[in-house]
Design an enzyme around this catalytic site. Structure first.
Site, PDB file in Angstrom:
ATOM      1  N   LEU A  52       0.822  -1.209   0.000  1.00  0.00           N
ATOM      2  CA  LEU A  52       0.000   0.000   0.000  1.00  0.00           C
ATOM      3  C   LEU A  52       0.855   1.256   0.000  1.00  0.00           C
ATOM      4  CD1 LEU A  52      -2.944  -0.972   2.348  1.00  0.00           C
ATOM      5  CD2 LEU A  52      -2.949  -0.737  -0.124  1.00  0.00           C
ATOM      6  N   ARG A 340      -6.293  -4.821  20.809  1.00  0.00           N
ATOM      7  CA  ARG A 340      -5.567  -6.055  20.501  1.00  0.00           C
ATOM      8  C   ARG A 340      -4.631  -6.512  21.610  1.00  0.00           C
ATOM      9  NH1 ARG A 340      -4.108  -4.851  14.139  1.00  0.00           N
ATOM     10  NH2 ARG A 340      -6.232  -5.221  13.464  1.00  0.00           N
ATOM     11  N   ARG A 445      -0.745  -0.609  17.663  1.00  0.00           N
ATOM     12  CA  ARG A 445      -1.522  -0.081  16.553  1.00  0.00           C
ATOM     13  C   ARG A 445      -2.984  -0.482  16.690  1.00  0.00           C
ATOM     14  NH1 ARG A 445      -3.410  -2.099  12.109  1.00  0.00           N
ATOM     15  NH2 ARG A 445      -2.145  -3.978  12.022  1.00  0.00           N
TER      16      ARG A 445
END
Lengths: 648, 230
Positions: A52, A340, A445
């Site tokens: 990306l 997470r 993140r």
């Protein structure tokens, strides 16, 4: 000065403008020097990696008129590992009118990163997020839509607003194909010179500036030197240092590590993300781990048996009252949607208590029975059908009938080459974008933020800041017989010759697997001073063994996949040691990292803002006994004031 | 053709993990390991590419080689493994082939021209859900090339049809709809792919279930484009 590292000067300047955070990027864009369109085609930019970040950067730079040379190790730029991202991409569009804004996305990202990210960068990321969605829609990216034809959004991993755009469970694939197609258009127009199946093995620095790279043609084995006015690394993260991770098999740290050895600082190497919802390991043949999108946690309920003796029973035989929905129990306000790091550590804790399920007791249930009852099988299928199929294909079990088994796995690396606000490393002319840099996610993140960062860097940030650097060019041509070029090339050739000459009795993979075990055991979710010190010793002796006992078959002038792997694993050994040193020096629990010596009385992570509110940027020190040199970039929080993250 | 004896394979191992085990043994025995393409090993990158027992990606429906597991074979089976075979995909080594011809087809028109910065607000153009869903279905193609390997003519029609359908179904893709289909089909011929004779083998082996009817759509788009061109 300690046994393992020394400390150097702090980093004084990050090149970020000051003043109100809302206008910093505007002001930086305005102050950036421009390159006359007629001059752009005289400027060559090398971009390593086509995910990306690299794909969007290459396409955008070529559209602007620069001559771009692009490199990837896969057979086509379309296969870069961004393609595997499932869940979605965040953007502060506030289409749901649920109170979202650029400021809130900025706030959530700084907080989610556990106050270890640079505010200026994160604010900019949040503000370009809205442009990313516009850009991707214009390219024809088939995002999920509602019946009215407007874009659908969902809430994702630890946020209370619906700001995640998605394309079923294949968001990364669709975004990457958008960037890839834009790239192919530029290749067709002759503005990008594409070099697939080429691996960067060295950085070339001339007069203090990054001016080129040494690459190996993976088909013929030919080594060439490629020159340019600037070099952009978009080579991804280093999760494969753990051997087992959700990364593609080819993902590696070599491009970044070679740049580090040439002087680029490596920031926060110990910041790795352990993703909570992966399919558990099934045996010693395991070559990689597969992630199940954490969007599954929107409807799935996580549990283990209350009693260890129930763990061997089939899930269906465990009565409701004997189940421990531990996330809902410990974190009642976020429940199964905690971030997470928290979900991962909680899974590890229950397994450490002996309540894990499946082979080896390393797994917890993710149960959709309630969701199927509530929404109907059809609705669940529409939302998660492809993920359920994938699970069944890999495990042979039907998640509509029996709960999934999941376990945390290494998924993403927040650390990476240090960059300033312009995404420039400490080597002038070397820019780093996407997962390869360290810049936006702090110590943890948030879900759906990686795609945002990769595309934000590539489409919108780099093309401006790189232009500012290139405005001083074109730089003087570098002769192919320049000392620096010859030296870099020779270093690559010597290393390859060395690998092929050892002819020992152990395969590259066997070393990689053993290194991975050490890292997972001592530098994974929970770390201790004792464990990390031990790991450094183990890594050093294993590395020594590697250089005397590795067996690389074949020769260099051919497609030789073991030779490719040997180079990558050799660099992982060096990185692994730095990761452990970084983890050792950071005597605090933060983000994804639980430091056992630093916890609250009830066992939660304890950060030490007074001591560790900085980016640890490491300088490579040459020589055998040399110790890495720590440079601190002090973090300032003018807008989001550090607080204890609480999801209870 | 070489025959290898592979021992101690777990039914839970993937096909590629079985080859990993074999390669480890070959290296230690001083033999050449088998070269094969692979990367993500989760069925999405499209890199893995083997004809297994005569079928591209092997016996399981809608499954890439990397997601095929050994539980679908029996102990003692002799399994034939070959590379993709097609004129447009020359073999590089062992099971590794060159698929850059696919990139050439995309270069010819498999995109929507939207230079960075030029995009309007995303909600300016609503897309009917039906079209968006069908476009998504076509867009799931992973570019592995199984369709070409399975086709007796070595045709890439399903691959091209998938991209033409994906972009042609979106309002953003309309301005280039005619030139896209004409240019991509020309590029496909130039790259040495064969013609389509509606055998349908391509859709049978496609790991992503790209439907055959997209080829009909492609042909119809092509006729319209030629008519419009005059």
């Amino acid at each position: 000065m300690t046994e393992f590292w020394t400390e150097g000067d702090p980093i004084a300047d990050t090149a970020a403008p000051d003043g109100p955070i809302e206008t910093r990027w505007e002001r930086r864009k305005f102050s950036a020097k421009l390159v006359n369109p007629a001059n752009r085609r005289k400027l060559t930019v090398i971009v390593v990696g086509t995910g990306l970040a690299g794909g969007s950067a290459a396409a955008t730079l070529a559209e602007a008129g620069y001559h771009v040379k692009s490199y990837c190790y896969q057979d086509s730029p379309r296969r870069a590992h961004s393609i595997a991202a499932q869940g979605g991409i965040n953007a502060a569009k506030n289409y749901r009118n649920d109170g979202d804004s650029i400021y809130r996305l900025f706030y959530d990202t700084v907080k989610g990163g556990d106050f270890r990210a640079r505010e200026s960068n994160v604010y900019r990321l949040a503000s370009v997020s809205v442009n990313i969605i516009d850009q991707c829609v214009a390219q024809g990216v088939p995002f999920a839509r509602e019946y009215g034809g407007l874009l659908d959004n969902r809430s994702f991993g630890g946020t209370q607003v619906s700001r995640t755009f998605y394309a079923r469970g294949q968001t990364g694939q669709q975004l990457l194909l958008g960037a890839y197609q834009a790239m192919e258009r530029q290749i067709g127009l002759g503005n990008i010179e594409m070099n697939a199946r080429h691996e960067m093995l060295e950085l070339i620095i001339v007069d203090g500036k990054a001016r080129g790279i040494v690459v190996r043609d993976m088909i013929t084995g030919e080594i060439t030197t490629e020159m340019a006015d600037a070099v952009v690394l978009a080579s991804g993260g280093y999760g494969n240092v753990f051997f087992l991770s959700t990364n593609a098999k080819g993902c590696n740290v070599t491009a970044s590590w070679r740049a580090h050895r040439k002087g680029a600082l490596f920031a926060n190497p110990c910041y790795t993300q352990i993703h909570p919802t992966c399919i558990p390991e099934s045996g010693t043949h395991q070559s990689k781990l597969t992630l199940m999108s954490e969007s599954l946690r929107n409807d799935g309920r996580v549990w283990v048996p209350k009693r260890a003796e129930d763990c061997k029973k089939p899930a269906g035989e465990i009565a409701e009252e004997d189940r421990d929905y531990y996330l809902e129990r410990i974190y009642p306000s976020f429940g199964n949607l905690v971030p997470r790091d928290i979900a991962s550590r909680a899974a590890k804790n229950v397994c450490d208590e002996g309540r894990g399920v499946g082979p080896g007791g390393l797994g917890v249930y993710l149960d959709f029975a309630d969701a199927i009852k509530r929404l109907g099988r059809k609705a669940v299928e529409a939302k998660y059908g492809n993920l359920f199929e994938m699970y069944q294909r890999i495990t042979g079990e039907d998640p509509y009938e029996t709960p999934m088994r999941i376990y945390p796995a290494v998924h993403y690396t927040m650390g990476g080459l240090w960059v300033d606000y312009d995404l420039q490393s400490t080597i002038p002319g070397l820019f780093v974008v996407g997962e390869a840099n360290f810049s936006d996610h702090g110590a943890n993140r948030l879900g759906a933020s990686a795609l945002m960062q990769g595309l934000g860097d590539g489409y919108f940030v780099l093309p401006t800041t790189l232009g500012n650097y290139l405005a001083a060019g074109p730089f003087e041509k570098v002769a192919p017989d320049h000392e620096a070029v010859v030296e870099a090339r020779k270093a690559v050739e010597d290393r390859i010759a060395k690998f092929l000459s050892i002819n020992g009795d152990r395969t590259v993979d066997s070393f990689h697997r053993e290194l991975g075990h050490i890292m997972w055991e001592y530098c994974g979710m929970e770390r201790t001073e004792e464990g990390l010190t031990k790991a450094i010793g183990l890594i050093r002796s294993l590395r020594e063994e590697f250089w005397t006992r590795v067996k690389v078959p074949g020769h260099g002038e051919q497609l030789n996949q073991n030779l490719e792997k040997a180079g990558r694993v050799a660099d992982f050994f060096e990185l692994a040691e730095l990761m452990c040193i970084d983890a050792l020096h950071r005597r605090e629990s933060c983000g994804g990292h639980f430091r056992a010596e630093s916890q609250t009385p009830d066992g939660e992570a304890l950060r030490h803002d007074d001591q560790f509110s900085y980016v640890a940027a490491w300088e490579y020190a040459t020589g055998e006994a040399a110790k890495p040199i720590l440079h601190k970039e002090q973090l300032e929080f003018e807008y989001v004031h550090p607080s204890t993250r609480s999801y209870k | 053709m070489v025959t290898y004896d592979v021992k101690d394979i777990s039914p839970d191992a993937s096909f590629l993990e079985m080859l990993d085990v074999l390669n480890e043994k070959l290296i230690l025995d001083g033999d050449d390991p088998i070269a094969f393409d692979h990367d993500c090993r989760e069925g999405i990158c499209g890199m893995c590419s083997m004809v297994i027992d005569g079928v591209a990606h092997g016996p399981e429906k809608a499954t890439t080689t990397c997601q095929l597991h050994m539980r679908h074979f029996s102990d003692g089976d002799v399994i034939d493994v070959e590379p993709w075979r097609a004129a447009a995909f020359p073999v590089i080594k062992d099971l590794v082939v060159d698929r850059t011809a696919f990139d050439k087809i995309i270069q010819a028109g498999g995109y929507i021209t939207a230079p960075t910065g030029a995009a309007p607000e995303a909600h300016a153009t609503p897309v009917p859900k039906k079209d968006a869903d069908l476009a998504f279905e076509a867009a799931t193609c992973i570019g592995c090339g199984a369709c070409v390997a399975a086709c007796p003519n070595g045709s890439s029609m399903l691959f091209t049809a998938a991209k033409v359908a994906h972009l042609g179904l979106m309002p953003q893709g309309q301005p280039e709809r005619d030139t896209r289909v004409i240019d991509m089909l020309q590029a496909q011929d130039d790259a040495g792919f064969g013609g389509c004779t509606n055998m349908g083998e391509c859709a049978q082996v496609c790991p992503k279930g790209i439907p055959l009817h997209l080829i009909g759509r492609l042909n119809s788009d092509y006729r319209k484009a030629l008519r419009n061109k005059g």
